[in-house]
Design a protein around this motif. Sequence first.
Motif, PDB file in Angstrom:
ATOM      1  N   LEU A  14      11.699  -2.964   3.437  1.00 19.99           N
ATOM      2  CA  LEU A  14      10.847  -1.794   3.203  1.00 19.99           C
ATOM      3  C   LEU A  14      10.407  -1.727   1.749  1.00 19.99           C
ATOM      4  O   LEU A  14       9.237  -1.468   1.455  1.00 19.99           O
ATOM      5  N   ARG A  15      11.331  -1.995   0.834  1.00 25.93           N
ATOM      6  CA  ARG A  15      10.987  -1.964  -0.597  1.00 25.93           C
ATOM      7  C   ARG A  15       9.962  -3.057  -0.933  1.00 25.93           C
ATOM      8  O   ARG A  15       9.027  -2.828  -1.703  1.00 25.93           O
ATOM      9  N   ALA A  16      10.136  -4.215  -0.362  1.00 31.95           N
ATOM     10  CA  ALA A  16       9.202  -5.311  -0.631  1.00 31.95           C
ATOM     11  C   ALA A  16       7.802  -4.966  -0.132  1.00 31.95           C
ATOM     12  O   ALA A  16       6.808  -5.219  -0.819  1.00 31.95           O
ATOM     13  N   ALA A  17       7.737  -4.379   1.051  1.00 32.45           N
ATOM     14  CA  ALA A  17       6.431  -4.017   1.606  1.00 32.45           C
ATOM     15  C   ALA A  17       5.768  -2.932   0.757  1.00 32.45           C
ATOM     16  O   ALA A  17       4.577  -3.019   0.442  1.00 32.45           O
ATOM     17  N   ALA A  18       6.543  -1.928   0.361  1.00 34.00           N
ATOM     18  CA  ALA A  18       5.982  -0.845  -0.447  1.00 34.00           C
ATOM     19  C   ALA A  18       5.588  -1.332  -1.831  1.00 34.00           C
ATOM     20  O   ALA A  18       4.550  -0.935  -2.369  1.00 34.00           O
ATOM     21  N   ALA A  19       6.391  -2.208  -2.403  1.00 31.91           N
ATOM     22  CA  ALA A  19       6.086  -2.730  -3.739  1.00 31.91           C
ATOM     23  C   ALA A  19       4.827  -3.589  -3.705  1.00 31.91           C
ATOM     24  O   ALA A  19       4.152  -3.747  -4.715  1.00 31.91           O
ATOM     25  N   GLY A  20       4.516  -4.132  -2.551  1.00 29.29           N
ATOM     26  CA  GLY A  20       3.303  -4.918  -2.400  1.00 29.29           C
ATOM     27  C   GLY A  20       2.055  -4.064  -2.296  1.00 29.29           C
ATOM     28  O   GLY A  20       0.960  -4.592  -2.145  1.00 29.29           O
ATOM     29  N   GLY A  21       2.238  -2.757  -2.337  1.00 35.82           N
ATOM     30  CA  GLY A  21       1.082  -1.865  -2.354  1.00 35.82           C
ATOM     31  C   GLY A  21       0.731  -1.246  -1.024  1.00 35.82           C
ATOM     32  O   GLY A  21      -0.265  -0.537  -0.917  1.00 35.82           O
ATOM     33  N   LEU A  22       1.551  -1.494   0.008  1.00 36.86           N
ATOM     34  CA  LEU A  22       1.238  -0.906   1.308  1.00 36.86           C
ATOM     35  C   LEU A  22       1.542   0.591   1.299  1.00 36.86           C
ATOM     36  O   LEU A  22       2.492   1.042   0.660  1.00 36.86           O
ATOM     37  N   SER A  23       0.734   1.342   2.017  1.00 37.94           N
ATOM     38  CA  SER A  23       0.982   2.773   2.182  1.00 37.94           C
ATOM     39  C   SER A  23       2.134   2.951   3.166  1.00 37.94           C
ATOM     40  O   SER A  23       2.572   1.999   3.828  1.00 37.94           O
TER      41      SER A  23
END
Length: 69
Positions: A14-23
């Motif tokens: 989840l952190r990786a996805a969010a850090a990649g800029g996903l909403s």
Amino acid sequence: MIVCSCHAVSDQALRAAAAGGLSHREVVAATRAGTDCGHCAEAVARIVQDQGPCRGANACPGCPRRASA
Ligand code: FES
């Protein structure tokens, strides 16, 4: 640590996805976390909010986490 046991989604994913800029919506769509029983939904939202870019009036000018308009 597994946050969403229904879909075996970890906090790292989840952190990786969010850090990649996903909403939040995009993180949920990509990982499926929170799309079954919903017990993890609050934790997922908190992780995405903590990791993702800052938005809104409280975003500090000059902060590297500030969302670009
Ligand atoms: S624990 Fe995440 S949807 Fe059930």
